[in-house]
Scaffold this active site. Structure first.
Site, PDB file in Angstrom:
ATOM      1  N   PRO A 162       1.082  -1.317   0.308  1.00  9.34           N
ATOM      2  CA  PRO A 162      -0.120   0.002  -0.029  1.00  9.34           C
ATOM      3  C   PRO A 162       0.455   1.154  -0.282  1.00  9.34           C
ATOM      4  CG  PRO A 162      -0.345  -1.554   1.869  1.00  9.34           C
ATOM      5  CD  PRO A 162       0.810  -2.223   1.351  1.00  9.34           C
ATOM      6  N   CYS A 204       0.001   5.175  -0.301  1.00  8.47           N
ATOM      7  CA  CYS A 204      -0.721   6.529  -0.323  1.00  8.47           C
ATOM      8  C   CYS A 204      -0.671   7.647  -1.706  1.00  8.47           C
ATOM      9  CB  CYS A 204      -0.939   7.232   1.675  1.00  8.47           C
ATOM     10  SG  CYS A 204      -1.658   6.523   2.517  1.00  8.47           S
ATOM     11  N   TYR A 230      -0.033   4.670  13.022  1.00  4.08           N
ATOM     12  CA  TYR A 230      -1.293   4.973  13.071  1.00  4.08           C
ATOM     13  C   TYR A 230      -2.068   4.150  13.959  1.00  4.08           C
ATOM     14  CZ  TYR A 230       0.579   7.012   8.211  1.00  4.08           C
ATOM     15  OH  TYR A 230       0.974   7.648   7.116  1.00  4.08           O
ATOM     16  N   ARG A 286      -0.157  -5.749   8.145  1.00  6.30           N
ATOM     17  CA  ARG A 286       0.435  -4.354   8.548  1.00  6.30           C
ATOM     18  C   ARG A 286       1.758  -4.081   9.984  1.00  6.30           C
ATOM     19  NH1 ARG A 286       3.313  -0.961   3.981  1.00  6.30           N
ATOM     20  NH2 ARG A 286       5.477  -2.225   3.370  1.00  6.30           N
ATOM     21  N   GLY A 343       7.972  -1.369  -3.495  1.00  3.95           N
ATOM     22  CA  GLY A 343       7.604  -0.279  -3.163  1.00  3.95           C
ATOM     23  C   GLY A 343       7.500   0.998  -4.010  1.00  3.95           C
ATOM     24  N   ARG A 344       8.833   1.937  -3.931  1.00  7.58           N
ATOM     25  CA  ARG A 344       9.344   2.690  -4.439  1.00  7.58           C
ATOM     26  C   ARG A 344       9.423   2.316  -6.055  1.00  7.58           C
ATOM     27  NH1 ARG A 344       9.859   4.363   0.356  1.00  7.58           N
ATOM     28  NH2 ARG A 344       9.631   6.875   0.687  1.00  7.58           N
TER      29      ARG A 344
END
Length: 359
Positions: free
Chosen positions: A23, A25, A186, A234, A328-329
């Site tokens: 994931p 954002c 979070y 996660r 990811g990146r």
């Protein structure tokens, strides 16, 4: 067949390879009117490009279970049916390419009500579409950020129910993997860590109390998520604090509890709960955390953290350090990474008919 392109089965779901998209954002959802929090053409083009590129599992970005659970006003949400319907177009396309569609269910906690990163990422007020964040304790993430309201026990129970409602909608939207976001500072991660959780009731203090909310959320989601479909969690394996934070030992201790409560795989990241800590980032720097969970527990794991090269990813799996890798990146830079890696390793991966000239 290489380890990277061996199919992987969890419960009754088979993922075609071990190249997964985590994931990430996009901060690009609709921000006004009945479509607030809904996916749009940007999300469709973003996720479907990685499916066309051969990625085995695409996990849609942190998707808020409530308006207050968004990181920014431009976050995706799944607290209403309009938002869920907007995601169906994406899941249909992913399945058509043989890619498994996953979604991360999230609540931002004290890190909510901030601006898009390219606008500085600072806190936003009501005049900018912001709101009052909530958290286990009234402790801001860092100086200058919102002081969150401390959640009451009934409010905690309400958020648990919101996760279950979001999971129902995710299933209706066509997702086959649900991931609960307990990482990066979070809400769930805030409850886990003594750095951010200073409560003295049944949700704070001891390890058992601090993990209570997480296990209640897992139970609520698992109760509505089909038995035949997998559930991920996660986690940030460490707060990167010398003392007073969540540690790798805590992660290893939590993993068996998550498995007992129905989690099928731990997606192992790190950091995000303490501001301005030093993180020794480098190629594969978070892989050892996943490897330790895999070595010391029976819960499958996925590894993340500057995994960019085909040989690097293959070795992580062939060495038994993880069961899958999340890029990811690198997938932002190269949507077709999986297809190119399969070519390097002499393996097969799905290629759309329209792209066969690229093989």
């Amino acid at each position: 067949m290489s380890a990277l392109f061996e199919p992987y089965t969890l419960r009754s779901l088979t993922i075609p390879n071990r190249v997964w998209m985590p994931p990430m954002c996009q901060y690009s959802a609709d921000t006004s009117g009945p479509g607030t929090g809904a996916a749009n053409d940007w999300h469709f083009s973003h996720y479907t490009a990685r499916a066309a590129g051969g990625t085995g599992l695409v996990i849609v970005e942190a998707t808020a279970v409530s308006p207050e659970g968004r990181i920014s006003p431009a976050d995706l949400g799944i607290w209403n049916d309009t938002q869920a319907a907007s995601l169906r177009r994406i899941t249909d396309f992913l399945k058509g390419q043989g890619t498994v569609a996953g979604i991360q269910l999230a609540h931002a906690g004290r890190k909510a009500s901030t601006d898009r990163p390219w606008n500085g990422g600072g806190p936003v007020g009501a005049e900018q579409g912001g709101w009052q964040p909530v958290a286990p304790s009234a402790l801001p993430f860092e100086e200058g950020h919102h002081v969150p309201a401390e959640l009451t026990a009934p409010e905690i129970k309400h958020i648990v129910a919101q996760f279950a409602d979001a999971a129902r909608r995710a299933l209706d939207a066509g997702f086959e993997v649900a991931e609960i976001h307990g990482a990066h500072g979070y809400l769930l991660g805030e409850f886990l860590s003594p750095h951010s959780n200073h409560r003295t009731d049944e949700y704070g203090g001891s390890f058992e109390n601090r993990v209570r909310f997480t296990l209640e959320v897992v139970d609520a989601v698992r109760s509505v998520w089909p038995e035949e479909l997998p559930l991920f969690f996660r986690i940030s394996a460490t707060d990167w604090l010398d003392e007073g934070g969540w540690t790798p030992d805590d992660t290893v201790r939590l993993a068996p509890l998550l498995k007992e409560h129905g989690v099928d795989l731990l997606d192992v990241s790190s950091g995000g709960n303490a501001a301005r800590v030093r993180i020794p980032a480098g190629p594969g720097y978070q892989v050892p955390f996943a490897a330790r969970v895999k070595a010391e527990t029976s819960l499958p794991v996925a590894a993340v953290g500057m995994i960019t090269e085909t040989e690097q990813a293959e070795k992580i799996l062939s060495n038994g350090e993880a069961d899958a890798v999340l890029l990811g990146r690198e997938l932002l830079r190269n949507p077709s990474w999986a297809r190119l890696a399969a070519r390097e390793l002499g393996s097969d991966v799905h290629v759309p008919q329209q792209y066969h000239r690229s093989v």
